[in-house]
Enzyme design. Structure first.
Site, PDB file in Angstrom:
ATOM      1  N   ASN A 195      -8.636  -1.387   3.999  1.00 27.11           N
ATOM      2  CA  ASN A 195      -8.695  -1.627   2.554  1.00 27.11           C
ATOM      3  C   ASN A 195      -7.551  -2.516   2.067  1.00 27.11           C
ATOM      4  O   ASN A 195      -7.528  -2.925   0.910  1.00 27.11           O
ATOM      5  CB  ASN A 195      -8.701  -0.295   1.785  1.00 27.11           C
ATOM      6  CG  ASN A 195      -7.503   0.571   2.125  1.00 27.11           C
ATOM      7  OD1 ASN A 195      -6.953   0.481   3.226  1.00 27.11           O
ATOM      8  ND2 ASN A 195      -7.090   1.399   1.198  1.00 27.11           N
TER       9      ASN A 195
ATOM     10  N   LYS B 188      -3.388  29.629  -6.054  1.00 32.73           N
ATOM     11  CA  LYS B 188      -2.267  28.681  -5.916  1.00 32.73           C
ATOM     12  C   LYS B 188      -2.594  27.483  -6.804  1.00 32.73           C
ATOM     13  O   LYS B 188      -3.767  27.107  -6.978  1.00 32.73           O
ATOM     14  CB  LYS B 188      -2.077  28.248  -4.454  1.00 32.73           C
ATOM     15  CG  LYS B 188      -3.212  27.417  -3.879  1.00 32.73           C
ATOM     16  CD  LYS B 188      -2.958  27.068  -2.422  1.00 32.73           C
ATOM     17  CE  LYS B 188      -4.099  26.209  -1.876  1.00 32.73           C
ATOM     18  NZ  LYS B 188      -4.049  26.012  -0.440  1.00 32.73           N
TER      19      LYS B 188
ATOM     20  N   THR C 128      -2.522   1.010  -4.695  1.00 37.04           N
ATOM     21  CA  THR C 128      -3.045   2.096  -3.873  1.00 37.04           C
ATOM     22  C   THR C 128      -4.382   2.609  -4.401  1.00 37.04           C
ATOM     23  O   THR C 128      -4.683   2.490  -5.581  1.00 37.04           O
ATOM     24  CB  THR C 128      -2.025   3.266  -3.805  1.00 37.04           C
ATOM     25  OG1 THR C 128      -2.569   4.337  -3.058  1.00 37.04           O
ATOM     26  CG2 THR C 128      -1.666   3.770  -5.201  1.00 37.04           C
TER      27      THR C 128
ATOM     28  N   ASP D  13       0.874  -1.175   0.000  1.00 31.97           N
ATOM     29  CA  ASP D  13       0.000   0.000   0.000  1.00 31.97           C
ATOM     30  C   ASP D  13       0.913   1.227   0.000  1.00 31.97           C
ATOM     31  O   ASP D  13       2.114   1.111   0.257  1.00 31.97           O
ATOM     32  CB  ASP D  13      -0.872  -0.052   1.268  1.00 31.97           C
ATOM     33  CG  ASP D  13      -1.757   1.165   1.410  1.00 31.97           C
ATOM     34  OD1 ASP D  13      -2.283   1.615   0.379  1.00 31.97           O
ATOM     35  OD2 ASP D  13      -1.903   1.660   2.529  1.00 31.97           O
ATOM     36  N   LYS D  14       0.360   2.394  -0.279  1.00 34.88           N
ATOM     37  CA  LYS D  14       1.187   3.613  -0.280  1.00 34.88           C
ATOM     38  C   LYS D  14       0.991   4.414   1.004  1.00 34.88           C
ATOM     39  O   LYS D  14       1.875   4.473   1.848  1.00 34.88           O
ATOM     40  CB  LYS D  14       0.861   4.488  -1.496  1.00 34.88           C
ATOM     41  CG  LYS D  14       1.727   5.745  -1.581  1.00 34.88           C
ATOM     42  CD  LYS D  14       1.236   6.700  -2.628  1.00 34.88           C
ATOM     43  CE  LYS D  14       0.008   7.465  -2.179  1.00 34.88           C
ATOM     44  NZ  LYS D  14       0.281   8.436  -1.086  1.00 34.88           N
ATOM     45  N   THR D  15      -0.200   4.988   1.168  1.00 30.03           N
ATOM     46  CA  THR D  15      -0.445   5.900   2.290  1.00 30.03           C
ATOM     47  C   THR D  15      -0.359   5.165   3.616  1.00 30.03           C
ATOM     48  O   THR D  15      -1.053   4.179   3.828  1.00 30.03           O
ATOM     49  CB  THR D  15      -1.829   6.550   2.156  1.00 30.03           C
ATOM     50  OG1 THR D  15      -1.918   7.124   0.859  1.00 30.03           O
ATOM     51  CG2 THR D  15      -2.027   7.627   3.205  1.00 30.03           C
TER      52      THR D  15
ATOM     53  N   PHE E  29     -10.386  23.805  -6.538  1.00 30.40           N
ATOM     54  CA  PHE E  29      -9.607  22.806  -7.278  1.00 30.40           C
ATOM     55  C   PHE E  29     -10.538  21.834  -7.999  1.00 30.40           C
ATOM     56  O   PHE E  29     -11.609  21.493  -7.496  1.00 30.40           O
ATOM     57  CB  PHE E  29      -8.794  21.947  -6.293  1.00 30.40           C
ATOM     58  CG  PHE E  29      -7.428  22.470  -5.998  1.00 30.40           C
ATOM     59  CD1 PHE E  29      -6.437  22.452  -6.961  1.00 30.40           C
ATOM     60  CD2 PHE E  29      -7.127  22.955  -4.742  1.00 30.40           C
ATOM     61  CE1 PHE E  29      -5.160  22.907  -6.665  1.00 30.40           C
ATOM     62  CE2 PHE E  29      -5.854  23.409  -4.440  1.00 30.40           C
ATOM     63  CZ  PHE E  29      -4.867  23.395  -5.415  1.00 30.40           C
TER      64      PHE E  29
ATOM     65  N   ASP F 159      -1.608  -1.110   5.874  1.00 31.86           N
ATOM     66  CA  ASP F 159      -1.943  -0.682   7.232  1.00 31.86           C
ATOM     67  C   ASP F 159      -3.404  -0.299   7.412  1.00 31.86           C
ATOM     68  O   ASP F 159      -3.799   0.106   8.499  1.00 31.86           O
ATOM     69  CB  ASP F 159      -1.055   0.507   7.642  1.00 31.86           C
ATOM     70  CG  ASP F 159      -1.368   1.734   6.821  1.00 31.86           C
ATOM     71  OD1 ASP F 159      -1.815   1.576   5.664  1.00 31.86           O
ATOM     72  OD2 ASP F 159      -1.171   2.860   7.319  1.00 31.86           O
TER      73      ASP F 159
END
Length: 1165
Positions: free
Chosen positions: A823, A565, A679, A397-399, A542, A820
């Protein structure tokens, strides 16, 4: 077909759609919905014994010993007592059962802890405290701030205006940013009125339980009207309520039906590749055993026919033996019992002890202990240790796994000046470390004490009143959609939609521009201690296309200002021509930021003419009210005002990787372990992180992106990628293509294909849905497996598991999944080895894992040290164990030719009993628990040592055949050398020594010396324990020998101890020592010769690495220089590219404010 049937994957059979009524348990119980109890355990009191025994007897060896036990109960063929099998079998089954029971007990305790949590439930018009497990479908429950949601429930009302509820979904999808849910208007008016809530009798029809976290479809019928329900109305179990005092929900899914539990997947009984191999080898041994028994039975039949028949006066046949054929059949089973030690039951006891010991090493490893949380690494299973030394694919996983999901304001560029670097007295740039002095923000009462910055020049610029610096930070404090909470005066708590937003606003706060509060029409900022209120005129939020955000405010000085921004590629096109030179300098700074892997944004502003703004505002209102093509119209109007911007500067945020991630991935790459990142994040974010932590290397030849929207496009993208990596793989003559055209039967394995360079692959969840279908899955697999690294983004939990299953199904490799969040659970369960990181995102992943720890970089140590040692030790153990038992057993085979094939044992019965149990058990356990070919430092420094495990070089069918051949040769030596030594020999007093008991003692003593010397040769890491176990066991043999063959014991129990005085007489004979020396020399010479010649004539890569290590030990290397990994400047603004639709519309609507607007104001809007 049901309305929801097409949308519901993973439907439970018999429930095409769900029907329920609020506050009506009687009605809801008719459908048999489960209660809210969760169960992750496998056993209960009633099914433990039968289920556990069933699992254990799936091991062929256990079933074999059960059959052997029944054979030993038949007196006609029993050559050994029944208890010699029963006791060891009971011990093995008991040890394994106790271990399984302890593991499952922990799962029961975790389940009970969750099931017994308290929640407020509406009962008979009153709120009553009850346990989670008692909640049922249709109940109305109350959840308060910072509490976890009990079950999947429809949001009815909340303490916030318009019944908005803010939630954190970290345990579900790994994201710590806030999300907002809103109840439908018909129920939001009930607020916390218990009378109205009790009277609510709405009926819900919705899709059946499934594992889709981001989808829900249903209809609420109330007072004759239908209301559409979607995912934004549903609070999922595992979410945590934030910034909301209370909310009420109608329970839709409970317990195993909740989306959290649906994503847990099924618990499977994981077994290692070596376990499967041992099952095959046990079958081979059965066949070998059967062949030997058949040969000896035929030999016995022939002997009985030719000699035994005429010898009946001296050796009469038993009454049940009518002929030599009957005698031969009975003898077959007698030999089957005698020779059963080729698969001794102690093998499995030893395997369990070794695995348990190596698991404790992981639990005890202080270098995998995380002090901030006081959490050690945890081996939650003891059956997979050696598999840790064979991993080829890591699915991560990434996050929260690779990243900490913490954003840090690192650097910025303001008006052409770069801030954030630290210099020493000589003007030399220095690296920031723990010793570096931080900027003192004590002058600012609203500063966040956790914020760290090291460049003092920026604070000095703020203090001296630099206009551009002030404007830069004012822009950051105004241009955002962050919510502020101030429960204690001066202590601001920001709730941001993304961690980046939070980092930028916190930076502005610390430098003296603190965003304090907002309403739908104002923003309050404390500027250098002075409170100012800005009128909020518009938010241009955004989105995926704009990649920028703007706010338009009226300052206290009555100036209309636009602050913007966004991604530098977008904002630089909107700048005023006068900013060209400043833009060039800022772009250089952005390049430097990108080289360091920082996430960048450009900041600009524009002062607007009041009349121009009024005209634009009218156009903007019309676009917002448009019913057709609203999105495009708003975008076009926004572009009219977002131009001729004046550049202020740029921000650089560090998406903080977990400690040691970079070094870990570089090391895993050197160990030939392939890294796939699976991810749910957006593609740009995932790719940026992949570059930052070196999953994608700058030296890669190409990174392929698969983003097709249909089968044909995806097929072409995959094949064109494969054509570049290995053109010949598309030809019909290619070996893999030839193999696949034969349509092999499942399960078949696709061999590894080597590309002509280093490549990466990126594929999104939408394309993956098509690619995982039957026609394309092999194409995807072949293309992805040729790549060094793969990124799969926007994935559902189910897709994560499907990707892991795909590799498992078609590749002969060991897979490891690490994550972690909830999911990640299905992926963790699908892989051969599942690792849970007990981080910020709840406990679901950890509770469903095989191994758990707190930091990703511990994976390097787990695999390269513990995994490699466990694999090497297990392989050495199996090779030696099979060898020593082949030697021990096959001596009986040779002896049969000299004993009339009578199933007489060569050894004393006590020696047979103690051989595996006492004499050879401790040395082999010492080898398996303490041996190291190289120490942990060299294991980590030379990851190439890991490669043999991936190809299973140290124990396989070929190695087993070597053990067998070696065992046959050694048994031949151990029988015929003592035979030749004592044949026709006499003692010095003229007495014969070629009797059965003397011969037996010589053979067993020579055998023990040979196997002891063999294990001494196998041992590469000598400790006091090793010496004690190996030589102590040999010494203990002689002590036991004198005790068992002592006069007193033999005279007291003459039927049990029959070798009276044999030890005393034989041990002083030169023939014994001659036999012993000859046997040892003849058995060891081939082994020593093979070990010497193998690296010379058949070297493998590991031999060369070991030589390098030995060279380094003699000539130490300097410590490795740590270099910073550089990243190409083309990868920038990942934050702006990956940012989702913001809260802008919600803020300007006024729905986030406590005071509800009046009806008239609503109509105006």
């Amino acid at each position: 077909m049901s309305l929801f049937e097409s949308q519901s994957e993973n439907r439970q059979s018999g429930e095409p759609e769900r029907c329920l009524q609020a506050n009506n348990r009687e009605f809801n119980t008719l459908f048999g919905y489960p209660n809210n109890t969760i169960k992750t355990s496998k056993y209960n009191v009633l099914n433990f014994l039968p289920l556990n025994l069933f699992e254990q007897f799936q091991r062929l060896a256990n079933a074999y010993f059960l059959i052997l036990l029944f054979l030993q109960l038949i007196p006609q063929i029993s050559s050994l007592a029944w208890y010699t099998t029963v006791i060891p079998l009971m011990v093995v089954l008991s040890i394994t059962a106790v271990k399984d029971a302890i593991d499952d007990l922990k799962r029961h305790q975790n389940d009970n802890q969750v099931n017994n949590r308290s929640v407020l439930v509406l009962t008979n018009g009153r709120m009553k405290e009850d346990k989670w497990m008692n909640i049922q479908v249709g109940d109305i429950v109350k959840v308060e701030n910072n509490q976890s949601v009990t079950a999947d429930m429809l949001l009815l009302s909340s303490s916030e205006p318009y019944s908005l509820t803010y939630i954190e979904t970290a345990e579900l999808d790994g994201e710590t940013n806030l999300k907002v849910k809103q109840a439908i208007s018909v129920t939001s008016d009930m607020e916390n009125n218990l009378k109205l809530l009790s009277a609510f009798d709405g009926e819900v029809r919705c899709e059946s339980p499934n594992n889709k976290l981001d989808k829900f479809a249903g209809i609420l019928t109330y007072k004759g009207k239908n209301y559409i329900l979607d995912h934004d109305k549903l609070l999922l179990r595992g979410c945590v309520i934030r910034n909301t005092d209370w909310c009420y929900g109608l329970v839709i899914y409970t317990g195993p039906d909740t989306k959290l539990m649906q994503n847990c997947g099924k618990s499977t009984f994981k077994r290692t590749h070596i376990d499967h191999l041992m099952n095959v080898l046990v079958l081979w041994i059965f066949l070998f055993l059967g062949s030997m028994c058949f040969i000896l039975a035929v030999g016995h039949g022939i002997w009985e026919n030719k000699k035994g028949y005429y010898f009946q006066n001296f050796l009469p046949w038993k009454e049940y033996v009518s002929s030599s054929v009957v005698s031969a059949i009975l003898m077959f089973w007698s030999y089957f019992i005698i020779l059963n030690t080729v698969v001794p039951i102690s093998l499995y006891v030893s395997v369990e002890i070794i695995r348990l010991g190596n698991s404790y090493y992981i639990n005890w490893d202080r270098k995998m202990f995380y002090a901030p949380k006081n959490t050690p690494a945890q081996a939650r299973t003891t059956t997979l240790n050696e598999e840790l030394g064979q991993v080829k694919y890591v699915f991560s996983d990434k996050t929260g796994t690779l990243t900490q999901n913490i954003m840090i304001f690192k650097k910025c560029s303001i008006n052409g000046t770069l801030y954030g670097d630290v210099y020493d007295k000589n003007g030399q740039r220095v690296e920031v470390s723990e010793k570096t002095e931080k900027v003192d923000f004590s002058y600012n009462k609203l500063a966040d004490p956790k914020f760290s910055f090291y460049d003092k020049t920026l604070v000095e610029a703020v203090k001296r009143g630099d206009g551009r610096v002030h404007l830069f930070f004012l822009s950051l404090s105004l241009c955002h959609t962050v919510m502020s909470e101030e429960k204690v005066e001066g202590e601001l708590v920001y709730q941001a939609q993304s961690p980046d937003e939070g980092a930028l606003v916190t930076a502005a706060r610390n430098f003296g521009f603190a965003f304090r509060s907002r309403t739908s029409e104002t923003i309050t900022v404390v500027e250098m201690g002075e409170t100012k209120v800005y009128q909020l005129l518009a938010i241009l939020d955004f989105d995926n296309v704009r990649k920028r955000m703007s706010v338009i405010v009226r300052t206290p000085e009555d100036r209309v200002m636009l602050f913007c921004k966004g991604a530098d590629t977008i904002v630089c096109q909107l700048l005023h021509p006068s900013c060209r030179s400043l833009g060039d300098v800022t772009m250089e700074h952005l390049d430097d930021f990108a080289i360091e892997g920082l996430r960048t944004l450009m900041v600009a502003y524009r002062e607007l003419d009041n009349a121009f703004f009024q005209a634009w505002s009218k156009k903007h209102s019309e676009a917002c009210l448009s019913l057709e093509d609203r999105e495009n119209k708003i975008s076009n109007v926004s572009e009219e005002i977002e131009k001729d911007l004046m550049l202020l500067g740029a921000t650089a945020i560090e998406d903080k990787l977990q400690d040691g991630v970079l070094e870990t991935i570089i090391t895993l790459n050197k160990a030939k372990i392939k890294m796939w990142t699976l991810t749910g994040d957006k593609q740009e974010t995932a790719v940026n992180i992949a570059h930052a932590c070196n999953i994608f290397e700058d030296e890669m030849d190409e990174i392929f992106i698969v983003e097709g929207k249909d089968d044909e496009t995806i097929w072409q993208e995959l094949r064109s990628a494969r054509a570049k990596m290995k053109p010949e793989s598309l030809l019909e003559s290619d070996p893999v293509n030839s193999y696949l055209t034969m349509k092999p039967k499942m399960p078949f394995k696709i061999p590894e294909e080597v590309p002509n360079g280093n490549y990466g692959l990126v594929i999104n969840g939408y394309s993956l849905a098509y690619a995982l279908e039957g026609n394309l899955e092999l194409e995807l697999l072949r293309t992805a497996c040729m790549c060094k690294a793969v990124i799969c983004c926007r994935m559902t939990p189910l897709q994560k598991a499907q990707v892991v299953e795909l590799v498992k199904r078609y590749k002969k490799v060991v897979t490891l999944a690490i994550g972690d969040g909830a999911n990640d659970v299905s992926m963790i369960k699908a892989a051969h080895i599942g690792i849970g990181i007990s981080g910020q995102e709840g406990m679901q992943a950890m509770l469903n894992s095989d191994y758990a720890f707190c930091q990703f970089h511990y994976l390097r140590r787990l695999l390269l040290v513990h995994g490699r040692w466990s694999y090497n030790r297990m392989c050495k153990f199996l090779s030696y164990f099979f060898y020593k038992n082949f030697v021990f057993t096959l001596v009986h085979f040779w002896y049969a030719f000299f004993s009339g094939f009578s199933a007489q044992t060569v050894y004393d019965t006590w020696f047979i009993t103690f051989y595996n149990l006492v004499y050879t058990s401790l040395p082999v356990l010492g080898l398996s628990l303490f041996d190291q070919d190289v120490n942990e430092t060299w294991s980590l420094r030379f990851p190439e040592l890991y490669e043999p495990g991936q190809h299973n070089l140290y124990f396989n069918k070929k190695e087993f055949v070597k053990c067998l051949v070696h065992g046959i040769y050694s048994s031949f030596v151990l029988f015929f050398v003592p035979m030749g030594t004592v044949y026709n020999s006499v003692r010095s007093d003229g007495k014969e020594i070629s009797d059965y008991q003397s011969f037996s003692l010589i053979v067993q003593t020579s055998l023990l010396w040979v196997v002891t010397m063999q294990i001494a040769l196998e041992t590469t890491y000598w400790t006091m324990i090793s010496h004690f176990f190996i030589w102590g066991s040999l010494g203990f043999y002689f002590c036991v020998l004198f005790f068992l063959y002592s006069d007193g014991l033999c005279l007291m129990f003459p039927n049990v101890f029959q070798f009276l005085g044999v030890a005393r007489n034989i041990l002083k004979l030169p023939q014994l020592w001659l036999s012993l020396v000859l046997s040892v020399v003849l058995c060891m010479l081939p082994v020593i010769g093979y070990q010497f010649l193998k690296p010379l004539f058949w070297p493998v890569s590991v031999d060369k690495v070991i030589d390098r290590i030995h060279h380094c030990m003699r000539h130490p290397l300097p410590p490795p220089i740590r270099t910073k990994v550089k990243h190409a400047s083309s990868r920038r603004s990942a934050y702006a590219f990956s940012h989702k639709q913001g809260f802008g519309a919600l803020i300007t609507s006024g729905k986030t404010m406590k005071g509800k607007p009046k009806k008239s104001s609503l109509l105006k809007k």
